[in-house]
Design a protein around this motif. Structure first.
Motif: not given
Ligand SMILES: C[S@@+](CC[C@H](N)C(=O)[O-])C[C@H]1O[C@@H](n2cnc3c(N)ncnc32)[C@H](O)[C@@H]1O
Length: 270
Positions: A34-35, A39, A127
């Motif tokens: 979930g990059c 960041s 999440l």
């Molecule tokens: C709150 S953001 C955090 C982003 C990053 N890690 C940061 O610290 O800025 C959560 C991230 O999880 C990703 N995400 C949510 N559901 C996901 C899934 N089923 N598979 C992969 N990534 C997912 C979102 O697209 C988002 O980029």
């Protein structure tokens, strides 16, 4: 907009434990779940060995493209490969970055496959569901793969000045947090403890510490976005009367400070 607050909040003791674990190595292979816009790499790469191989995973292709652009700007020098990966130089670090679109709810095992030394994620685990966490931790435990999970929301909040609806708003926000975000009913503010318990029960070494956001007037823009996000989430739950939500929003139009609780965790085989 979150990045400066995120980087400032990271728990220094926990990050020092991560740095120590990999100190003395020439190279390290990292997966970031979930990059988002990358960041986590920008915060963590300076603490890891000089040669690094990162796999950045997200379901959102636009965010992966944003990560590629942001890392190119962050680097002292960057070269894009025809296959879409990136090689960047930042200070003494040489970092190869592969951008992998994947739905972690559906393809956990495939996504974690391959040679890797460290799994990391930032602001991600609230999440996912408790059952996903237990499946995920079982995979890591079976492969003796260390995990560095940063900025996991832990439910602690303190807004100044206080407002009579703060408690109801927070309870409703947590109810919204515990809805399905694609992984089943989300663990929300319980995610950190849930993760910690899975690895502690397996006898792993656990370092945990707080990484709270401490926002003030200098973060007015971010607080505005957070307040709007809170209002939208709470309104969706229907648990707080509309007039109370509006009153809360008006009272916090210019909040003096907002503490938002997070936890950092580093676990590795004992
Ligand atoms: C709150 S953001 C955090 C982003 C990053 N890690 C940061 O610290 O800025 C959560 C991230 O999880 C990703 N995400 C949510 N559901 C996901 C899934 N089923 N598979 C992969 N990534 C997912 C979102 O697209 C988002 O980029």
């Amino acid at each position: 907009m979150r990045e400066p607050a995120d980087h400032r909040a990271r728990n220094a003791c926990v990050s020092a434990a991560v740095a120590l674990k990999f100190a003395g190595r020439d190279t390290v292979r990292v997966i970031d779940l979930g990059c988002g816009a990358g960041s986590n790499l920008r915060a963590l790469a300076p603490l890891l060995p000089n040669r690094q191989h990162w796999r950045l995973i997200d379901a959102d292709r636009d965010l992966l493209a944003a990560a590629q652009a942001a890392l190119t700007r962050w680097a002292n020098r960057a070269e894009a490969d025809p296959d879409g990966s990136l090689r960047i130089w930042h200070g003494a670090k040489t970092i190869s970055v592969v951008f992998q679109p994947a739905d972690l709810a559906a393809n956990l095992d495939d996504t974690l496959a391959g040679e890797v030394d460290l799994v990391t994620a930032a602001a991600f685990f609230d999440l996912v569901s408790a059952s996903w966490i237990s499946r995920f931790s079982a995979v890591l435990i079976s492969r003796a793969l260390p995990l560095y999970a940063v900025l996991t929301y832990n439910g602690g909040e303190r807004l100044m000045p206080a407002h009579p609806a703060d408690h109801a708003m927070l309870a409703a926000f947590h109810a919204h947090q515990r809805t399905d975000k694609g992984f089943g009913i989300a663990a929300g503010p319980d995610a950190g403890l849930c993760l910690e318990r899975c690895f502690a029960e397996a006898g792993w070494q656990v370092d945990a510490g707080q990484s709270d956001w401490r926002l003030g007037p200098e973060n007015a823009g971010l607080m505005e976005i957070l307040a709007n996000g809170t209002v939208a989430a709470v309104a969706e739950t229907g648990l707080v009367p509309t007039a109370d939500i509006a009153d809360w929003r008006a009272a916090h139009q210019s909040a003096q400070s907002w503490l938002i609780g997070h936890q950092d965790l580093f676990v590795r085989p004992g």
